[in-house]
Design a protein around this motif. Sequence first.
Motif, mmCIF file in Angstrom:
data_model
loop_
_atom_site.group_PDB
_atom_site.id
_atom_site.type_symbol
_atom_site.label_atom_id
_atom_site.label_comp_id
_atom_site.label_asym_id
_atom_site.label_seq_id
_atom_site.Cartn_x
_atom_site.Cartn_y
_atom_site.Cartn_z
ATOM 1 N N GLY A 138 -2.344 -26.657 -45.349
ATOM 2 C CA GLY A 138 -4.113 -26.377 -44.678
ATOM 3 C C GLY A 138 -5.182 -27.564 -46.018
ATOM 4 O O GLY A 138 -4.740 -28.050 -45.904
ATOM 5 N N ASN A 177 -2.004 -20.093 -44.255
ATOM 6 C CA ASN A 177 -2.150 -21.702 -43.279
ATOM 7 C C ASN A 177 -0.802 -22.030 -42.163
ATOM 8 O O ASN A 177 -1.107 -22.705 -41.626
ATOM 9 C CB ASN A 177 -2.151 -22.828 -44.292
ATOM 10 C CG ASN A 177 -3.140 -22.651 -45.636
ATOM 11 O OD1 ASN A 177 -4.730 -22.326 -45.142
ATOM 12 N ND2 ASN A 177 -3.066 -23.082 -47.026
ATOM 13 N N PHE A 180 -1.094 -20.196 -39.546
ATOM 14 C CA PHE A 180 -2.325 -20.413 -38.267
ATOM 15 C C PHE A 180 -1.739 -22.275 -38.040
ATOM 16 O O PHE A 180 -1.403 -22.197 -36.560
ATOM 17 C CB PHE A 180 -3.354 -21.022 -39.521
ATOM 18 C CG PHE A 180 -4.427 -22.313 -38.261
ATOM 19 C CD1 PHE A 180 -4.753 -21.235 -37.027
ATOM 20 C CD2 PHE A 180 -4.622 -22.871 -38.415
ATOM 21 C CE1 PHE A 180 -5.894 -21.733 -36.500
ATOM 22 C CE2 PHE A 180 -5.533 -23.960 -37.360
ATOM 23 C CZ PHE A 180 -6.221 -23.395 -36.492
ATOM 24 N N LEU A 246 -10.462 -27.385 -35.212
ATOM 25 C CA LEU A 246 -9.100 -27.076 -35.969
ATOM 26 C C LEU A 246 -10.300 -25.698 -36.785
ATOM 27 O O LEU A 246 -9.645 -24.806 -36.953
ATOM 28 C CB LEU A 246 -8.034 -28.054 -36.240
ATOM 29 C CG LEU A 246 -6.857 -28.709 -35.542
ATOM 30 C CD1 LEU A 246 -6.336 -29.325 -36.914
ATOM 31 C CD2 LEU A 246 -6.262 -27.390 -35.159
ATOM 32 N N CYS A 247 -10.631 -26.324 -37.289
ATOM 33 C CA CYS A 247 -11.820 -25.241 -38.444
ATOM 34 C C CYS A 247 -12.440 -24.347 -37.874
ATOM 35 O O CYS A 247 -12.399 -23.427 -38.789
ATOM 36 C CB CYS A 247 -13.342 -26.683 -38.968
ATOM 37 S SG CYS A 247 -11.961 -27.895 -39.791
ATOM 38 N N GLU A 249 -11.646 -22.595 -35.125
ATOM 39 C CA GLU A 249 -10.286 -22.249 -34.658
ATOM 40 C C GLU A 249 -9.608 -21.352 -36.235
ATOM 41 O O GLU A 249 -9.258 -19.801 -36.053
ATOM 42 C CB GLU A 249 -9.051 -22.464 -34.579
ATOM 43 C CG GLU A 249 -9.678 -23.603 -32.348
ATOM 44 C CD GLU A 249 -9.181 -21.964 -31.651
ATOM 45 O OE1 GLU A 249 -9.121 -20.834 -31.840
ATOM 46 O OE2 GLU A 249 -10.763 -22.196 -30.300
ATOM 47 N N ARG A 250 -9.471 -22.014 -37.434
ATOM 48 C CA ARG A 250 -9.338 -21.273 -38.454
ATOM 49 C C ARG A 250 -10.224 -20.607 -38.773
ATOM 50 O O ARG A 250 -9.046 -19.361 -39.512
ATOM 51 C CB ARG A 250 -8.678 -22.596 -38.762
ATOM 52 C CG ARG A 250 -7.667 -22.137 -40.435
ATOM 53 C CD ARG A 250 -8.795 -21.923 -42.311
ATOM 54 N NE ARG A 250 -9.735 -22.330 -42.344
ATOM 55 C CZ ARG A 250 -9.563 -24.027 -42.716
ATOM 56 N NH1 ARG A 250 -7.910 -24.040 -43.498
ATOM 57 N NH2 ARG A 250 -10.325 -24.611 -43.239
ATOM 58 N N PHE A 253 -9.162 -17.173 -36.916
ATOM 59 C CA PHE A 253 -8.335 -16.703 -36.694
ATOM 60 C C PHE A 253 -7.646 -16.391 -38.554
ATOM 61 O O PHE A 253 -7.427 -15.200 -38.275
ATOM 62 C CB PHE A 253 -7.268 -18.117 -37.173
ATOM 63 C CG PHE A 253 -5.523 -17.477 -37.703
ATOM 64 C CD1 PHE A 253 -4.753 -16.976 -36.172
ATOM 65 C CD2 PHE A 253 -5.226 -17.460 -39.281
ATOM 66 C CE1 PHE A 253 -3.670 -16.802 -37.301
ATOM 67 C CE2 PHE A 253 -3.568 -17.342 -38.738
ATOM 68 C CZ PHE A 253 -3.267 -16.764 -38.255
ATOM 69 N N GLN A 254 -8.244 -16.714 -40.001
ATOM 70 C CA GLN A 254 -8.589 -16.134 -40.598
ATOM 71 C C GLN A 254 -9.392 -14.531 -40.465
ATOM 72 O O GLN A 254 -9.001 -13.754 -40.820
ATOM 73 C CB GLN A 254 -8.763 -16.813 -41.639
ATOM 74 C CG GLN A 254 -8.489 -17.779 -42.596
ATOM 75 C CD GLN A 254 -9.353 -18.476 -43.163
ATOM 76 O OE1 GLN A 254 -10.609 -18.989 -42.779
ATOM 77 N NE2 GLN A 254 -8.288 -19.470 -44.428
#
Length: 281
Positions: A138, A177, A180, A246-247, A249-250, A253-254
Amino acid sequence: MGVHRVGAFCVPTVSGWALGWAGERTPCLGLEREAPALRKGFESLGASREDAGCLSSATMKVKVIPVLEDNYMYLVIEERTREAVAVDVAVPKRFGAIHVRCLLTPGHTSGHMSYFLWEEECPDPPAVFSGDALSVAGCGLRLESTAEQMYESLKETLGSLPPETKVFCGHEHTLGNLEFAQKVEPGNDHVRAKLSWAKKRDEDDMPTVPSTLSEELLYNPFLRVAEEPVRKFTGKAAPAEVLEALCKERASFQRAAEPVQPQARALLALQWGLLGTPRQK
């Protein structure tokens, strides 16, 4: 700036992510709350090369020092001179046979620095202390810089280092990480194998650092923005746009993975009796 002395070494007392010198007469900068952890690291300078949590080469040994809940510091020891630097803490320089190169790696913050250490004519791998710029599978949240700057830091600055470089990051976020990364690339066998390994390390209460840059290129989605499965997941094509997606989406996700916590101010107001039921009209 303050200094605590532990034997012949200085334990830092002022905060900042940088590189601090730990020598007989040289004060160093760091975190006061981390002094006990550093003290343990300094006291273990005489430990063997086979110690768990250490990377050793001809003259350089790196000791992993867990601090707080999920942070890492590192004690880099030049074994011939017995000098050491604590990473998380003044001004980098060469010590003994070990060279230090400062790398500007904006992304998490605009002034984020990483440190690349190597030895001349040594067969052992170099090391990069990447802080929040690059972690196992990550990278840090993008707080200040642009997506383009973050991409340059990851792919051009850190990604251009020798593939055998050991990566020492600033936090233990590996499990999240990799979970994800598995969502991004469910068919990636390298992600699946690394996640299984990381779960075992977590069960044994062992750190997952270091990784290597060549490994990160196999399972870290933030270094794989040109790969078709990652581009398909984000719906983007340009590398910086893939990274930005991606940032986002991450982050989602978190938030979904973490339990909802009450806002601190609202909780205090409730405790102080400032929140009550509305008056009936």
